[in-house]
Design a protein around this motif. Structure first.
Motif, PDB file in Angstrom:
ATOM      1  N   LEU A 119      -0.566   2.069  -4.739  1.00  0.00           N
ATOM      2  CA  LEU A 119      -1.094   3.367  -4.348  1.00  0.00           C
ATOM      3  C   LEU A 119      -1.907   3.193  -3.077  1.00  0.00           C
ATOM      4  N   THR A 120      -1.621   3.985  -2.075  1.00  0.00           N
ATOM      5  CA  THR A 120      -2.286   3.864  -0.781  1.00  0.00           C
ATOM      6  C   THR A 120      -3.078   5.134  -0.477  1.00  0.00           C
ATOM      7  N   GLY A 121      -3.851   5.071   0.616  1.00  0.00           N
ATOM      8  CA  GLY A 121      -4.660   6.212   1.002  1.00  0.00           C
ATOM      9  C   GLY A 121      -4.155   6.930   2.235  1.00  0.00           C
ATOM     10  N   ALA A 122      -3.093   6.392   2.859  1.00  0.00           N
ATOM     11  CA  ALA A 122      -2.559   7.000   4.079  1.00  0.00           C
ATOM     12  C   ALA A 122      -1.171   6.418   4.349  1.00  0.00           C
ATOM     13  N   ASP A 123      -0.392   7.135   5.157  1.00  0.00           N
ATOM     14  CA  ASP A 123       0.978   6.685   5.459  1.00  0.00           C
ATOM     15  C   ASP A 123       0.987   5.321   6.146  1.00  0.00           C
ATOM     16  N   TRP A 124      -0.016   5.060   7.007  1.00  0.00           N
ATOM     17  CA  TRP A 124      -0.021   3.772   7.714  1.00  0.00           C
ATOM     18  C   TRP A 124      -0.196   2.614   6.741  1.00  0.00           C
ATOM     19  N   GLN A 125      -0.926   2.841   5.649  1.00  0.00           N
ATOM     20  CA  GLN A 125      -1.067   1.797   4.645  1.00  0.00           C
ATOM     21  C   GLN A 125       0.267   1.545   3.939  1.00  0.00           C
ATOM     22  N   THR A 126       0.959   2.612   3.620  1.00  0.00           N
ATOM     23  CA  THR A 126       2.276   2.469   2.989  1.00  0.00           C
ATOM     24  C   THR A 126       3.202   1.651   3.875  1.00  0.00           C
ATOM     25  N   ALA A 127       3.181   1.916   5.172  1.00  0.00           N
ATOM     26  CA  ALA A 127       4.019   1.170   6.109  1.00  0.00           C
ATOM     27  C   ALA A 127       3.652  -0.308   6.107  1.00  0.00           C
ATOM     28  N   GLU A 128       2.356  -0.626   6.035  1.00  0.00           N
ATOM     29  CA  GLU A 128       1.927  -2.025   6.003  1.00  0.00           C
ATOM     30  C   GLU A 128       2.391  -2.728   4.734  1.00  0.00           C
ATOM     31  N   VAL A 129       2.299  -2.027   3.601  1.00  0.00           N
ATOM     32  CA  VAL A 129       2.739  -2.612   2.332  1.00  0.00           C
ATOM     33  C   VAL A 129       4.237  -2.909   2.382  1.00  0.00           C
ATOM     34  N   GLN A 130       5.012  -1.956   2.866  1.00  0.00           N
ATOM     35  CA  GLN A 130       6.464  -2.131   2.862  1.00  0.00           C
ATOM     36  C   GLN A 130       6.929  -3.106   3.936  1.00  0.00           C
ATOM     37  N   ALA A 131       6.113  -3.307   4.970  1.00  0.00           N
ATOM     38  CA  ALA A 131       6.436  -4.350   5.946  1.00  0.00           C
ATOM     39  C   ALA A 131       6.291  -5.723   5.310  1.00  0.00           C
ATOM     40  N   ARG A 132       5.297  -5.881   4.436  1.00  0.00           N
ATOM     41  CA  ARG A 132       5.099  -7.151   3.748  1.00  0.00           C
ATOM     42  C   ARG A 132       6.090  -7.316   2.603  1.00  0.00           C
ATOM     43  N   HIS A 133       6.343  -6.229   1.876  1.00  0.00           N
ATOM     44  CA  HIS A 133       7.226  -6.280   0.695  1.00  0.00           C
ATOM     45  C   HIS A 133       8.259  -5.159   0.791  1.00  0.00           C
ATOM     46  N   PRO A 134       9.343  -5.374   1.541  1.00  0.00           N
ATOM     47  CA  PRO A 134      10.360  -4.321   1.705  1.00  0.00           C
ATOM     48  C   PRO A 134      10.872  -3.816   0.355  1.00  0.00           C
ATOM     49  N   GLY A 135      10.917  -2.504   0.227  1.00  0.00           N
ATOM     50  CA  GLY A 135      11.435  -1.898  -0.994  1.00  0.00           C
ATOM     51  C   GLY A 135      10.415  -1.688  -2.090  1.00  0.00           C
ATOM     52  N   MET A 136       9.183  -2.170  -1.892  1.00  0.00           N
ATOM     53  CA  MET A 136       8.166  -1.999  -2.940  1.00  0.00           C
ATOM     54  C   MET A 136       7.837  -0.512  -3.118  1.00  0.00           C
ATOM     55  N   ALA A 137       7.706  -0.092  -4.366  1.00  0.00           N
ATOM     56  CA  ALA A 137       7.359   1.297  -4.655  1.00  0.00           C
ATOM     57  C   ALA A 137       5.925   1.583  -4.205  1.00  0.00           C
ATOM     58  N   CYS A 138       5.749   2.650  -3.435  1.00  0.00           N
ATOM     59  CA  CYS A 138       4.435   3.040  -2.925  1.00  0.00           C
ATOM     60  C   CYS A 138       4.276   4.548  -3.037  1.00  0.00           C
ATOM     61  N   ALA A 139       3.036   4.988  -3.099  1.00  0.00           N
ATOM     62  CA  ALA A 139       2.743   6.414  -3.049  1.00  0.00           C
ATOM     63  C   ALA A 139       1.368   6.606  -2.432  1.00  0.00           C
ATOM     64  N   VAL A 140       1.255   7.614  -1.558  1.00  0.00           N
ATOM     65  CA  VAL A 140      -0.063   7.967  -1.025  1.00  0.00           C
ATOM     66  C   VAL A 140      -0.778   8.760  -2.124  1.00  0.00           C
ATOM     67  N   MET A 141      -1.584   8.052  -2.897  1.00  0.00           N
ATOM     68  CA  MET A 141      -2.252   8.639  -4.060  1.00  0.00           C
ATOM     69  C   MET A 141      -3.537   7.854  -4.314  1.00  0.00           C
ATOM     70  N   PRO A 142      -4.516   7.962  -3.407  1.00  0.00           N
ATOM     71  CA  PRO A 142      -5.715   7.132  -3.540  1.00  0.00           C
ATOM     72  C   PRO A 142      -6.464   7.414  -4.841  1.00  0.00           C
ATOM     73  N   ILE A 143      -6.822   6.330  -5.520  1.00  0.00           N
ATOM     74  CA  ILE A 143      -7.432   6.432  -6.847  1.00  0.00           C
ATOM     75  C   ILE A 143      -8.660   7.341  -6.843  1.00  0.00           C
ATOM     76  N   GLY A 144      -9.520   7.222  -5.830  1.00  0.00           N
ATOM     77  CA  GLY A 144     -10.765   7.987  -5.841  1.00  0.00           C
ATOM     78  C   GLY A 144     -10.562   9.486  -5.744  1.00  0.00           C
ATOM     79  N   PRO A 145     -10.221  10.002  -4.570  1.00  0.00           N
ATOM     80  CA  PRO A 145     -10.196  11.463  -4.403  1.00  0.00           C
ATOM     81  C   PRO A 145      -9.099  12.174  -5.175  1.00  0.00           C
ATOM     82  N   GLU A 146      -7.993  11.497  -5.503  1.00  0.00           N
ATOM     83  CA  GLU A 146      -6.909  12.185  -6.202  1.00  0.00           C
ATOM     84  C   GLU A 146      -7.064  12.170  -7.722  1.00  0.00           C
ATOM     85  N   PHE A 147      -8.067  11.502  -8.231  1.00  0.00           N
ATOM     86  CA  PHE A 147      -8.296  11.498  -9.676  1.00  0.00           C
ATOM     87  C   PHE A 147      -9.677  12.091  -9.996  1.00  0.00           C
ATOM     88  N   ALA A 148     -10.163  12.975  -9.120  1.00  0.00           N
ATOM     89  CA  ALA A 148     -11.492  13.551  -9.301  1.00  0.00           C
ATOM     90  C   ALA A 148     -11.522  14.448 -10.539  1.00  0.00           C
TER      91      ALA A 148
END
Length: 268
Positions: free
Chosen positions: A58-87
């Motif tokens: 779970l990431t907080g922005a699209d740029w983070q998702t891009a960084e995760v998938q650059a390191r691990h191609p195909g890894m499941a990601c979602a922009v869904m930051p634990i803090g503000p989206e689970f208020a």
């Protein structure tokens, strides 16, 4: 941790925030659904041999998702930051209290939160403006108290140490707007916590993660140099905002849990 897992068994879902996990723990939870959320600006704060063992990031922005998938191609990601989206709209809510502060700032008393941006703005604003700073922890509290006194600012301070969530909500309810000043910061939970308490939010336009929570009805983004003007403009236009309803419609935890349930099912 390993002893705990041996005693009570491995969880169905394992959530890891930031640091504090290694391959031994993740291997012990091989049958768990493993979720990683950075909570800070770096997308992945663990080595590749650790991050590669997660099922979902779970990431907080699209740029983070891009960084995760650059390191691990195909890894499941979602922009869904634990803090503000689970208020939680029951923990943070309007109380109908008198507004005896113009601004509230709830943040760790640490340099990366960029308190200097707020204090620079306050020094350019009328001295009649009242501000409340609520610190959970951090080493800068005494320095900021001194700066407020030296500059003749009307700032009250609470903490460190921190206060319970109920008291944080009560303190936020005494203010008209909340501020988030950081740049190199994850998507802070306080973004939607302010909003659920009924406060529009002024956030730094360069905030690394979480700018998506600032909509016309929830607040404003401003560059550091423009914070003073943005504070004045927001205080003059408070009826234009409806922050709590915006969060209830989009990001309160029941919405996010529904999305997360779908992601887990799809990834499995």
């Amino acid at each position: 941790m390993l002893e705990f897992l041996e005693t009570v068994g491995v969880p169905h879902i394992l959530c890891v925030y930031g640091l504090g996990v290694d391959t031994e723990i993740l291997s012990a939870c091989a049958n768990s659904f493993k979720i990683y959320n950075s909570i800070d600006a770096p997308a992945l704060r663990v080595p590749a041999e650790v991050s590669g063992l997660f099922d979902l990031v779970l990431t907080g922005a699209d740029w983070q998702t891009a960084e995760v998938q650059a390191r691990h191609p195909g890894m499941a990601c979602a922009v869904m930051p634990i803090g503000p989206e689970f208020a939680d709209p029951l923990t943070f809510r309007p109380l109908g209290l008198a507004k005896d502060y113009d601004i509230v700032y709830v943040a760790a008393a640490q340099p990366y939160k960029r308190h200097d941006i707020l204090f620079d703005a306050l020094e350019r604003l009328p001295p009649s403006l009242r501000t409340l700073c609520v610190f959970g922890y951090g080493e800068m509290a005494d320095d900021l108290r001194r700066r407020a006194a030296d500059s003749g600012l009307d700032v009250d301070f609470v903490g460190p140490p921190g206060v319970p969530f109920e008291e944080v909500n009560r303190l936020m309810n005494r203010a008209r707007i909340g501020v988030v000043c950081g740049v190199d910061d994850g998507a802070p939970a306080i973004l939607t916590e302010y909003m659920l308490a009924g406060l529009p939010v002024l956030a730094n336009a360069r905030l690394s993660c979480g700018r998506q929570f600032i909509l016309p009805e929830t607040g404003r983004l401003a560059e550091a140099a423009d914070f003073a003007g943005a504070i004045t403009a927001m205080l003059d236009d408070l009826p234009a905002f409806s922050p709590r309803q915006a969060v209830l419609d989009r990001w309160a935890w029941p919405h996010t849990i529904t999305r997360l349930r779908g992601l887990i099912a799809k990834t499995r």
